[in-house]
Design a protein around this motif. Sequence first.
Motif, PDB file in Angstrom:
ATOM      1  N   ARG A  70      -1.839 -34.357  -4.369  1.00  0.00           N
ATOM      2  CA  ARG A  70      -2.996 -35.221  -4.103  1.00  0.00           C
ATOM      3  C   ARG A  70      -2.685 -36.677  -4.464  1.00  0.00           C
ATOM      4  O   ARG A  70      -3.123 -37.603  -3.773  1.00  0.00           O
ATOM      5  N   GLU A 126     -10.076 -43.388  -5.014  1.00  0.00           N
ATOM      6  CA  GLU A 126      -9.548 -42.032  -4.921  1.00  0.00           C
ATOM      7  C   GLU A 126      -8.169 -41.930  -5.570  1.00  0.00           C
ATOM      8  O   GLU A 126      -7.830 -40.906  -6.163  1.00  0.00           O
ATOM      9  N   GLN A 150      -9.161 -35.798   4.848  1.00  0.00           N
ATOM     10  CA  GLN A 150     -10.004 -34.645   4.549  1.00  0.00           C
ATOM     11  C   GLN A 150      -9.292 -33.338   4.882  1.00  0.00           C
ATOM     12  O   GLN A 150      -9.389 -32.357   4.139  1.00  0.00           O
ATOM     13  N   SER A 179      -6.674 -32.729   2.156  1.00  0.00           N
ATOM     14  CA  SER A 179      -7.325 -32.294   0.912  1.00  0.00           C
ATOM     15  C   SER A 179      -7.824 -30.863   1.023  1.00  0.00           C
ATOM     16  O   SER A 179      -7.697 -30.069   0.074  1.00  0.00           O
ATOM     17  N   ARG A 225      -6.755 -27.595  -1.227  1.00  0.00           N
ATOM     18  CA  ARG A 225      -7.725 -26.703  -1.878  1.00  0.00           C
ATOM     19  C   ARG A 225      -7.504 -25.251  -1.470  1.00  0.00           C
ATOM     20  O   ARG A 225      -7.605 -24.347  -2.292  1.00  0.00           O
TER      21      ARG A 225
END
Length: 431
Positions: free
Chosen positions: A159, A204, A399, A402, A406
Motif C-alpha cells: 500500500r 493517503e 481503488q 486497494s 484487501r
Amino acid sequence: MYRFLLPLSLAACVFPAAAQTAAVPQHPAVTPAAGGQAPRAIDAAGPLTLPAALRMALDANADLAAARNELQAAEAAVLQAGARPNPALELSVEDRRRETRETTILLSQPVELGGKRSARVQAAEHSRAAAAAELDAKKAEIRAAVITAYFDVLAAQERLRLAEESARIAQRGTDAAARRVTAGKISPVDETRARVAESGVRIELTQARSELVLSRKRLAALWGNPAPQFGHAEGQIDALPELPLLMELHARRAAAPAVLRARSELDRRQSLAQLESSRRIPDVTISLGVKRSEELARNQAIVGVSIPLPLFDTNRGNVLEALRRTDKARDELSATEIRLDGDIAQAYERLDVARQEAEALQKEILPGAQSAYDAAVKGFEYGKFGFLDVLDAQRTLLQAKSQYLRALSEAHRARAEIDRILGASLHTAQQ
C-alpha cells in the motif's frame, strides 16, 4: 529402652525414603524453570522472512512460555500423584515414676485400597495431556497470529508503494495541468482540482506510512520486541494460499488442539470420578511397635490394624459431583466439535470468496482499470480528454489495487485461521 528405640527410629527414617525412591523411576524428574520474565527476541536489522518470524515467536512468545510452565507443573503433579502415604512414628510415655513407667513406640503405615493411587496417577496424567494440548493450541494460535501479522506487513508495504506511486502520478498530473493552464488550453479550475487531488493522495501516503509502522510493531510484539529492527518483510503478497478440500479439513478436525484438549478433560474427569468412587473404600492403617514396662521389666510386641467405619460419610456427594462434571466434560467435547465444524466452514468460505475476488481483480478488473487510466493520461496529454477524466481513471485504478490488496490479506487471514483451528504443523504454516 534405647536398644529397641534406635532400630525403630532408623526404620521410620529409611522406610519412607525407600518407598519414595521406588516410586520415583515411574515418572521423569522435573527441573523447575528459572524465574523471571519470558525471553525476548531481537530481530536483525536486515530483511525479515516468514520462517524467521515464526521461529522467533515460537521461541520468545510470553504466552507460549506460560503454557510450557503449565505443562511442567502438570508433569510435577504426575510425579506427586504417584507418591505413597508416609508412615507415622508415635512415642508415648505413661507415669512419671521410673519404677512404674510404661513406654510405647508405634510405627504406623497407611495402606491405600480400592485403586486410589492408580486413579490419582491417571487423573494427573490426563491433566498433563490437557496441558500438552493447551500448549499445542497456543502454538497454533501464535503461528496464525504471526502469519496474519506478517502478511499485514506485506500488504502495508505494498500500500505504501502504491501510495508513493500515486503521489508521483498526482504530481505529474498537477504539473501537466499547470502547463496546459499556462498554454491557455484548460481552465485554472482544472489545475485547482489537480492540486486538491494531489493533496488527498499525499494524505493517503501519510496514512499508508503510519499503517506500515503499526503493522510492523504488531508483528514484532509477538516475539516481545516493542521496537522492530527489521528493514522490510520479504514475500509475495500476491501468492494466493491454496484452497484445500472441505472434507479433508473436517477429517482433520479430530486431531485439532481444541478437540484434544476437551477429550483430555473428559478423560481426566472420568479418572477423578473413579478416584472418588475408590475413596468410598476405607484405607487400612497397620501399626507395629513395642511396649516397655519398667514395673514388669519386660518388652511387649504390639501389632494393630485400624479401619475407619464409613457410617456417616460415604463420599456420596463427591461421587455424584464427579459424575456430573464428567457429563459436563462430555457435553463440552461435543460442543467443541460442533463449534469447530462451524468455524472451519466459515473460514473455508472466507478463503474461497477472497480467492475468487482476488483472481477476478487480478485477471479482469486491474488490467481494465490500468488500460483506462493509461488511455486517459495519453488522451489528456493530446487534449482529447479533460482532467476530470484522468482523475476518475486514477481513482478507479487506486481503488481496484486497494481492493485487490484487501482480498489478498483476507485470503491469507482465512488460511491462517484454518491452520489455527486445525493446529497445522510448523512446516505447513510456513508454506
